[in-house]
Design a protein around this motif. Structure first.
Motif, short mmCIF file in Angstrom:
data_model
loop_
_atom_site.label_atom_id
_atom_site.label_comp_id
_atom_site.label_asym_id
_atom_site.label_seq_id
_atom_site.Cartn_x
_atom_site.Cartn_y
_atom_site.Cartn_z
N VAL A 143 0.85 -1.19 0.00
CA VAL A 143 0.00 0.00 0.00
C VAL A 143 0.88 1.24 0.00
CG1 VAL A 143 -1.69 1.31 1.33
CG2 VAL A 143 -1.89 -1.17 1.15
N VAL A 144 0.51 2.23 -0.83
CA VAL A 144 1.22 3.50 -0.91
C VAL A 144 0.25 4.62 -0.54
CG1 VAL A 144 2.48 5.10 -2.40
CG2 VAL A 144 2.76 2.64 -2.70
N ASP A 145 0.71 5.53 0.32
CA ASP A 145 -0.07 6.74 0.62
C ASP A 145 -1.45 6.42 1.17
OD1 ASP A 145 -0.57 9.44 0.80
OD2 ASP A 145 -1.30 9.63 -1.25
N SER A 146 -1.53 5.48 2.09
CA SER A 146 -2.81 5.12 2.68
C SER A 146 -2.57 4.41 3.99
CB SER A 146 -3.62 4.24 1.72
OG SER A 146 -4.96 4.15 2.15
N ASN A 147 -3.65 4.01 4.62
CA ASN A 147 -3.58 3.38 5.92
C ASN A 147 -4.02 1.93 5.80
OD1 ASN A 147 -3.62 2.62 8.58
ND2 ASN A 147 -5.19 4.07 9.22
N ALA A 148 -3.08 1.01 5.92
CA ALA A 148 -3.41 -0.40 5.75
C ALA A 148 -3.83 -1.08 7.05
CB ALA A 148 -2.20 -1.14 5.17
N ASP A 170 5.46 4.96 2.24
CA ASP A 170 4.86 6.29 2.15
C ASP A 170 5.91 7.35 2.44
OD1 ASP A 170 2.93 8.22 1.78
OD2 ASP A 170 2.11 8.06 3.80
N THR A 171 5.60 8.57 2.04
CA THR A 171 6.36 9.74 2.47
C THR A 171 6.12 9.96 3.96
OG1 THR A 171 6.23 10.81 0.30
CG2 THR A 171 6.53 12.25 2.20
N ASP A 172 7.12 10.45 4.65
CA ASP A 172 6.96 10.80 6.07
C ASP A 172 6.18 12.11 6.14
OD1 ASP A 172 7.08 11.27 8.76
OD2 ASP A 172 9.19 10.69 8.96
N GLU A 192 11.42 7.85 -5.04
CA GLU A 192 11.89 6.90 -4.04
C GLU A 192 10.73 6.08 -3.48
OE1 GLU A 192 14.96 5.14 -1.69
OE2 GLU A 192 14.90 6.29 -3.54
N VAL A 193 9.58 6.71 -3.29
CA VAL A 193 8.40 5.98 -2.82
C VAL A 193 8.01 4.90 -3.82
CG1 VAL A 193 5.92 6.17 -2.33
CG2 VAL A 193 7.50 7.87 -1.41
N GLY A 194 7.98 5.26 -5.11
CA GLY A 194 7.63 4.27 -6.13
C GLY A 194 8.63 3.14 -6.20
#
Length: 342
Positions: free
Chosen positions: A156-161, A169-171, A303-305
């Motif tokens: 999961v990217v940029d979300s709450n799993a 994710d980014t900090d 970097e996230v990707g």
């Protein structure tokens, strides 16, 4: 024209047997070369590869997947293709996947429902992917109606799993603290915040960190103004902020809303940064060309990707699971911030 002619061979597709005859080797040798095995003499490998090139042979990826159990394909479910961050992340995911020998299949999700996410996963399952990278809004992963196939690797990217899947994710919180602290250190009494949508995981974390930093500094916490990530919403909110002479510092949750705030300040005759300082978040390429050039928090979408692809491939190939991996942010100070008017 006989079936043995090159034209006929091209029409029916080139087989391993065709390559074996062309290179004067066994079919087993061609199979080893096609599957990247090491136990082939370098000179023989070169001859086989040359024959493949001459005949236009392409390994059958479906057959290879049946043998290996992997398709070397990654599914991507993405909430929107219109945002700056998502497009940069998608570009990095595609590049990192290609470097690792994987293709990607993209399924956009437009209606923000758990059912649509489940449908997207079903479609990707039919496309025979090894795993899925999800770039979706936080609340979608909280809905019980989302049904994922058992054993399907997910990042999961940029979300709450909520501990269901690995997260990259980014900090977000650190970036918001940097922005708020920068303005406080310049001497501003407090910092007003233009937040992103309440449904957004990123916006929520930036807002919470902004408020926490103000409280830790003993600064007043002004009411939050909620936008929708667009410069138009930033402009509308900026007009209200510009009419308040007590407003000397504004932190917008993305650069586009910050641009709208800058416009509103200019229209109201409030000089930036002499009277009002403005900070954004993202560091989009155009931020340095705003007037004045925008102080902002830089996100490293590439970097996230890249890390999300690496995490998914580790899960696919090695069964490794990681919790939350945060990519640091960086404050970029330009000409839109200064000490408050004396």
């Amino acid at each position: 024209m006989s079936a043995s002619t090159p034209a006929a061979t091209r029409r029916r597709g080139v087989s391993m047997a065709d390559v074996a005859r062309e290179a004067n080797v066994s079919g087993q040798t061609v199979s080893r070369v096609a599957n990247g095995r090491e136990n082939v003499d370098p000179e023989t490998r070169a001859r086989v590869l040359a024959a493949m090139h001459r005949l236009g042979y392409r390994p059958n990826s479906a057959a290879r997947a049946l043998r290996s159990g992997r398709f070397h394909s990654i599914g991507v479910i993405m909430f929107t293709l219109s945002s700056f961050g998502n497009m940069r992340t998608l570009d990095a995911v595609a590049s990192a996947a290609a470097d690792a020998g994987y293709s990607i299949t993209l399924i956009p999700v437009s209606h923000r429902t758990g059912g649509e996410v489940s449908e997207a996963v079903d479609r990707l399952s039919e496309e025979a992917v090894d795993g899925v990278i999800m770039v979706v809004e936080a609340h979608l992963l909280d809905e019980r109606e989302i049904d994922l196939p058992a054993g399907l690797p997910v990042v999961v990217v940029d979300s709450n799993a909520r501990d269901r899947f690995p997260v990259v994710d980014t900090d977000q919180a650190h970036g918001a603290r940097l922005a708020t602290r920068h303005l406080l250190d310049l001497g501003h009494r407090t910092v007003h915040h233009v937040a992103g949508p309440e449904s957004s995981f990123s916006a929520m974390h930036r807002r919470e960190a902004w408020e926490r930093e103000l409280r830790m500094a003993g600064a007043p916490v002004p009411p939050v103004h909620v936008g929708d990530w667009t410069s138009e919403s930033g402009h509308e909110i900026g007009r209200a902020l510009a009419s308040d002479p007590d407003v000397t510092a504004v932190f917008a949750a993305n650069d586009q809303m910050a641009l709208g705030v800058l416009r509103a300040m200019h229209e109201a005759g409030r000089a930036v940064p002499a009277e009002v300082s403005v900070v954004g978040f993202d560091d989009m390429e155009e931020a340095r060309s705003f007037w004045p050039p925008l102080t902002t928090v830089r996100q490293f979408f590439g970097e996230v990707g890249r890390r999300s692809v690496e995490a998914l491939i580790r899960e696919v190939e090695e069964g490794e699971l990681h919790g939350v991996e945060l990519v640091p942010t960086e404050l970029v100070v330009r000409e839109s911030t200064a000490p408050p008017p004396s």
